[in-house]
Design a protein around this motif. Structure first.
Motif, PDB file in Angstrom:
ATOM      1  N   UNK A   1     -58.442  46.919 -17.696  1.00  0.00           N
ATOM      2  CA  UNK A   1     -57.650  47.996 -18.292  1.00  0.00           C
ATOM      3  C   UNK A   1     -56.224  47.512 -18.556  1.00  0.00           C
ATOM      4  N   UNK A   2     -55.504  48.226 -19.390  1.00  0.00           N
ATOM      5  CA  UNK A   2     -54.141  47.833 -19.706  1.00  0.00           C
ATOM      6  C   UNK A   2     -53.228  48.083 -18.528  1.00  0.00           C
ATOM      7  N   UNK A   3     -52.160  47.316 -18.499  1.00  0.00           N
ATOM      8  CA  UNK A   3     -51.178  47.413 -17.413  1.00  0.00           C
ATOM      9  C   UNK A   3     -49.850  47.869 -17.998  1.00  0.00           C
ATOM     10  N   UNK A   4     -49.332  48.993 -17.493  1.00  0.00           N
ATOM     11  CA  UNK A   4     -48.044  49.504 -17.954  1.00  0.00           C
ATOM     12  C   UNK A   4     -46.989  49.214 -16.910  1.00  0.00           C
ATOM     13  N   UNK A   5     -45.844  48.677 -17.362  1.00  0.00           N
ATOM     14  CA  UNK A   5     -44.738  48.375 -16.462  1.00  0.00           C
ATOM     15  C   UNK A   5     -43.688  49.462 -16.554  1.00  0.00           C
TER      16      UNK A   5
ATOM     17  N   UNK B   1     -44.685  50.694 -26.486  1.00  0.00           N
ATOM     18  CA  UNK B   1     -44.986  51.531 -25.332  1.00  0.00           C
ATOM     19  C   UNK B   1     -46.418  52.032 -25.339  1.00  0.00           C
ATOM     20  N   UNK B   2     -46.999  52.169 -26.533  1.00  0.00           N
ATOM     21  CA  UNK B   2     -48.328  52.737 -26.681  1.00  0.00           C
ATOM     22  C   UNK B   2     -49.189  51.841 -27.581  1.00  0.00           C
ATOM     23  N   UNK B   3     -50.521  52.006 -27.524  1.00  0.00           N
ATOM     24  CA  UNK B   3     -51.388  51.261 -28.437  1.00  0.00           C
ATOM     25  C   UNK B   3     -51.137  51.662 -29.889  1.00  0.00           C
TER      26      UNK B   3
ATOM     27  N   UNK C   1     -53.662  54.371 -34.019  1.00  0.00           N
ATOM     28  CA  UNK C   1     -53.352  54.235 -32.592  1.00  0.00           C
ATOM     29  C   UNK C   1     -54.403  54.860 -31.683  1.00  0.00           C
ATOM     30  N   UNK C   2     -54.968  56.000 -32.085  1.00  0.00           N
ATOM     31  CA  UNK C   2     -56.022  56.615 -31.277  1.00  0.00           C
ATOM     32  C   UNK C   2     -57.242  55.696 -31.194  1.00  0.00           C
ATOM     33  N   UNK C   3     -57.560  55.061 -32.294  1.00  0.00           N
ATOM     34  CA  UNK C   3     -58.679  54.109 -32.322  1.00  0.00           C
ATOM     35  C   UNK C   3     -58.397  52.903 -31.434  1.00  0.00           C
ATOM     36  N   UNK C   4     -57.205  52.332 -31.566  1.00  0.00           N
ATOM     37  CA  UNK C   4     -56.854  51.164 -30.752  1.00  0.00           C
ATOM     38  C   UNK C   4     -56.864  51.507 -29.261  1.00  0.00           C
TER      39      UNK C   4
ATOM     40  N   UNK D   1     -48.045  46.238 -21.323  1.00  0.00           N
ATOM     41  CA  UNK D   1     -47.030  46.841 -22.173  1.00  0.00           C
ATOM     42  C   UNK D   1     -46.117  47.773 -21.367  1.00  0.00           C
ATOM     43  N   UNK D   2     -44.904  48.013 -21.824  1.00  0.00           N
ATOM     44  CA  UNK D   2     -44.254  47.269 -22.913  1.00  0.00           C
ATOM     45  C   UNK D   2     -43.709  45.945 -22.396  1.00  0.00           C
TER      46      UNK D   2
END
Length: 369
Positions: free
Chosen positions: A1-5, A53-55, A100-103, A116-117
Motif C-alpha cells: 500500500x502507499x505510504x503517506x508522510x 499529496x494525492x494520486x 485521480x479516482x482511477x489511479x 507521497x508527498x
C-alpha cells in the motif's frame, strides 16, 4: 500500500532498495505494476516516489472543463480497466477527478508502494548505486525508472519584451476557467490540441486572437493504427539519435473534429503568425503591426522534467539524450536508468508499453529477472 508522510523527515542513512521509480502517473504506475508482477517485492525491492499529496499525477491539476468527452483518450492501465473505477458513460465528468479516482483505485488494487508527498531533489551516483535525495527520506538503489513527465516544466519562448508586459501572462498549466477573462482581449499562443481547446472556450466568453509559430496542420480522416505507428517511429528515431523529442502535434497533426469545424465557422481560427516582440500593452510583429491585449495565454507546451537527473550527465551537447532499448526507454550513457513517458512513450498508451519494457529490461540488466 502507499505510504503517506505527515511531516518532514530526512535521515542521513539512505534506505536501500533495488529500484526507485520516480513519478506516479500513467508511466510510473505501469512500471510499478510490472516490477511487482515480475517478482520484485514492494517497499524492500522497489518504491515509487510521488511529489503530489494525492494520486492522479498531472491529471489532478488539469482545468475543470477538460472532461472525459473532450480529453484525447485515457488508456487503461495494465490489469485494471478504467471502467472498473469510473462510470465512463458519464462523459461530462471532469478528467481532473475521474483519472485521480482511477489511479487511487489502481494503487490500492495492486498494493503499489507509492510514497507521497515525496519530492525528489537530486539523483547522483555513489559507489555504483544511485543516491536519490528527497525532501523527506533518502534512497539508495541499483536501478532507476524516471517517470516525471512534463507538467512541472512549462515552456514559454523567450520573446523580447515579455518581462515588461503590464497585462496578465499565464501558461496552459495555470488555466482554470475562461470566465476570468470576460471583457478582456486574450492572445492565445500555440498550435497544439490544448491551445485549440482553450481558444474554443475563451472565444465563447470574450475576444481572442490566435498566434502560432507555424501554420497548423489539420488532419482529416481517422488516425488509424498505421498512422500511429508511423508517428511513434518518427519520435523514436529522434531520441535514438540523441535529439530532443519533437512535439506530438508536429508529428501527428490536429484531427479536424466537428468542434474545430465549428470554431472555423465562428471565425476563431483566423491564425496570426508569431509576433517577435511583446510590448507594455500587447504584441508587435516584424512589419510593425501591433495588437493591444490584456492577456497572453501561452499554450506553448512543456519540456521533460529531468533537472533532478542533472548530476548523472545524461544529456548530449544539443540537450537531447541518446535512448536505446526495445522501446527507447534505456539511457545509452547509463543503462541502469530508464526514462518512461519521454519521447515515443509520452502518451497514455505509450507510457503503458514503456513501463512494461523498462521494468523487464532493467530487472534483467540487474540480474533480478
Amino acid at each position: 500500500m502507499s505510504q503517506t508522510y505527515p511531516g518532514p523527515m530526512a535521515p542521513s542513512v539512505a534506505v536501500k532498495v533495488q529500484i526507485v521509480v520516480i513519478g506516479a502517473g500513467q508511466a510510473g504506475l505501469s512500471a510499478a505494476y510490472h516490477l511487482k508482477r515480475q517478482g520484485l517485492a514492494p517497499h524492500k525491492g522497489f518504491v515509487v516516489l510521488d511529489q503530489s499529496n494525492e494520486p492522479g499525477g498531472a491529471w489532478q491539476h488539469r482545468w475543470p472543463s477538460l472532461t472525459l468527452s473532450t480529453v484525447n483518450r485515457i488508456h487503461d492501465l495494465p490489469g485494471m480497466p478504467f471502467s472498473e473505477a469510473v462510470e465512463t458513460s458519464a462523459t461530462e465528468v471532469p478528467a481532473n477527478s475521474a483519472v485521480p479516482a482511477y489511479f487511487a483505485a489502481y494503487e490500492k488494487r495492486f498494493e503499489l508502494p507509492v510514497y507521497r508527498p515525496v519530492a525528489v531533489k537530486i539523483v547522483c551516483e555513489r559507489d555504483g548505486r544511485f543516491r536519490v535525495e528527497t525532501d523527506r527520506i533518502q534512497f539508495s538503489a541499483r536501478g532507476l525508472i524516471n517517470a516525471t513527465g512534463t507538467w512541472e516544466s512549462p515552456y514559454i519562448p523567450d520573446v523580447p519584451g515579455r518581462d515588461r508586459f503590464k497585462g496578465r501572462q499565464l501558461h496552459t498549466r495555470d488555466y482554470h476557467t475562461a470566465e476570468e477573462f470576460r471583457g478582456q482581449h486574450v492572445v492565445v499562443v500555440g498550435g497544439g490540441i490544448s491551445a485549440i481547446q482553450l481558444l474554443d472556450e475563451v472565444s465563447r466568453i470574450t475576444s481572442t486572437s490566435w498566434v502560432t509559430r507555424r501554420p497548423p496542420a489539420f488532419r482529416q480522416g481517422p488516425f488509424d493504427e498505421q498512422a500511429g505507428r508511423a508517428a511513434v517511429a518518427m519520435v523514436e528515431d529522434r531520441v535514438r539519435r540523441g535529439l530532443p523529442p519533437a512535439s506530438v502535434v508536429s508529428v501527428t497533426g490536429i484531427p479536424l473534429t466537428p468542434a474545430i469545424e465549428a470554431m472555423r465557422a465562428r471565425g476563431v481560427l483566423n491564425r496570426f503568425p508569431m509576433f517577435n516582440e511583446v510590448t507594455e500593452d500587447g504584441v508587435r510583429w516584424p512589419d510593425g503591426t501591433a495588437l493591444r491585449t490584456d492577456v497572453i495565454l501561452w499554450c506553448t507546451g512543456f519540456r521533460s522534467s529531468l533537472d533532478h537527473l542533472a548530476p548523472l550527465m545524461l544529456r548530449e551537447p544539443d540537450d537531447g539524450i541518446v535512448m536505446t532499448g526495445r522501446l527507447a526507454t534505456q539511457v545509452a550513457k547509463n543503462p541502469e536508468v530508464h526514462l518512461v513517458g519521454y519521447g515515443p512513450s509520452a502518451s497514455t498508451i505509450g507510457a503503458n508499453r514503456a513501463g512494461a519494457a523498462a521494468a523487464r529490461e532493467l530487472m534483467a540488466a540487474l540480474g533480478l529477472a
